[in-house]
Design a protein around this motif. Structure first.
Motif, PDB file in Angstrom:
ATOM      1  N   THR A 125       0.836  -1.208   0.000  1.00  0.00           N
ATOM      2  CA  THR A 125       0.000   0.000   0.000  1.00  0.00           C
ATOM      3  C   THR A 125       0.864   1.249   0.000  1.00  0.00           C
ATOM      4  N   GLN A 127       3.944   1.479  -1.094  1.00  0.00           N
ATOM      5  CA  GLN A 127       4.608   1.546  -2.394  1.00  0.00           C
ATOM      6  C   GLN A 127       3.668   2.087  -3.462  1.00  0.00           C
ATOM      7  N   LEU A 128       2.435   1.601  -3.477  1.00  0.00           N
ATOM      8  CA  LEU A 128       1.475   2.017  -4.505  1.00  0.00           C
ATOM      9  C   LEU A 128       1.066   3.472  -4.341  1.00  0.00           C
ATOM     10  N   GLU A 131       3.810   5.599  -5.743  1.00  0.00           N
ATOM     11  CA  GLU A 131       3.809   5.553  -7.207  1.00  0.00           C
ATOM     12  C   GLU A 131       2.672   6.378  -7.795  1.00  0.00           C
ATOM     13  N   GLN A 132       1.522   6.415  -7.101  1.00  0.00           N
ATOM     14  CA  GLN A 132       0.343   7.126  -7.602  1.00  0.00           C
ATOM     15  C   GLN A 132       0.354   8.610  -7.252  1.00  0.00           C
ATOM     16  N   ASP A 168      -3.221  -5.513  -2.558  1.00  0.00           N
ATOM     17  CA  ASP A 168      -2.797  -5.262  -1.185  1.00  0.00           C
ATOM     18  C   ASP A 168      -3.949  -5.294  -0.184  1.00  0.00           C
ATOM     19  N   HIS A 199      -6.908  -3.419 -10.583  1.00  0.00           N
ATOM     20  CA  HIS A 199      -5.691  -3.490  -9.785  1.00  0.00           C
ATOM     21  C   HIS A 199      -5.650  -4.747  -8.913  1.00  0.00           C
TER      22      HIS A 199
END
Length: 251
Positions: A125, A127-128, A131-132, A168, A199
């Protein structure tokens, strides 16, 4: 000056000006007691076509403080949520868990952290959200990295069943009350489809849904990410919707 302090101050000012128009703008918050020391919080998102879509989370009393499961759907709504908790429950929120990286779960992370709430999440979570370019939870629970892992979180059990609706997605079990927060990996009875799986991993989702039927067959309350709270019948319903989606994919 701390950017989160600035953000929180701006949002609180916005809340003051917008509270009278909350219902029409979709920023209203509902808090409903579902057991002793457990409340359902529901916020809303209004799509461009005018459909008002609910999103669920939990508020859990732990001693003289509260644990929040998922933010409200948006920053302003999370400000509203904290205000509603202050008015109606009158206990401080000290920690929170976001169950995956989508905006209906985690978009209010910065608001919580600016209010001094410790926010936890699955490593993926964090990491995402980075990235977002979305609000990033400060704390990760590394022990949840592997599918099937579970950890104690106060009186709660947080577990990672594996990829499903999202890669996740976490779930939360309240053993003393037999309440399962399934989040977006569990569909409400009024849901007509498996929903957004862009996703996620639908084959893994089917597998973990089958496992839930046995693992939590004694659950008294099952809370989906969206829609009405139910019981163990939500497992069968979710499994059916996943099967329907897989059949559609075959054609």
């Amino acid at each position: 000056m701390n950017i989160r302090f600035i953000l929180s101050s701006i949002l609180i000012i916005l809340f003051s000006f917008n509270s009278m128009a909350a219902s029409s703008s979709g920023t209203d918050i509902q808090i409903k007691k579902i057991d002793d020391g457990v409340w359902l919080h529901t916020s809303f998102y209004i799509y461009p076509n005018g459909i008002k879509f609910p999103s669920n989370g939990l508020i859990i009393k732990e001693g003289q403080s509260l644990t929040l499961i998922d933010t409200a759907w948006g920053e302003l709504q999370t400000v509203n949520l904290l205000r509603a908790i202050e008015l109606h429950i009158k206990l401080p929120v000290t920690q929170a868990l976001v169950t995956h990286a989508h905006s209906d779960r985690a978009s209010g992370v910065d608001v919580l952290e600016s209010a001094g709430v410790n926010v936890f999440a699955h490593p993926l979570t964090k990491q995402l959200t980075i990235e977002q370019g979305a609000p990033v939870p400060d704390n990760v629970i590394h022990e949840l990295n592997e599918a099937g892992a579970a950890v104690k979180f106060g009186s709660l059990e947080v577990f990672f069943p594996g990829a499903g609706h999202a890669m996740d997605n976490l779930m939360v079990w309240l053993p003393e009350r037999k309440i399962l927060f399934g989040g977006c990996a569990i569909r409400s009875l009024d849901a007509k489809s498996a929903g957004n799986i862009v996703h996620g991993d639908i084959n893994s989702w089917l597998k973990i849904t089958k496992q839930l039927k046995g693992q939590y067959k004694d659950a008294d309350i099952v809370v989906p990410g969206h829609g009405e709270v139910g019981g163990v019948e939500l497992f069968e319903h979710t499994e059916k919707l996943i099967h329907d989606k897989l059949k559609t994919n075959e054609h």
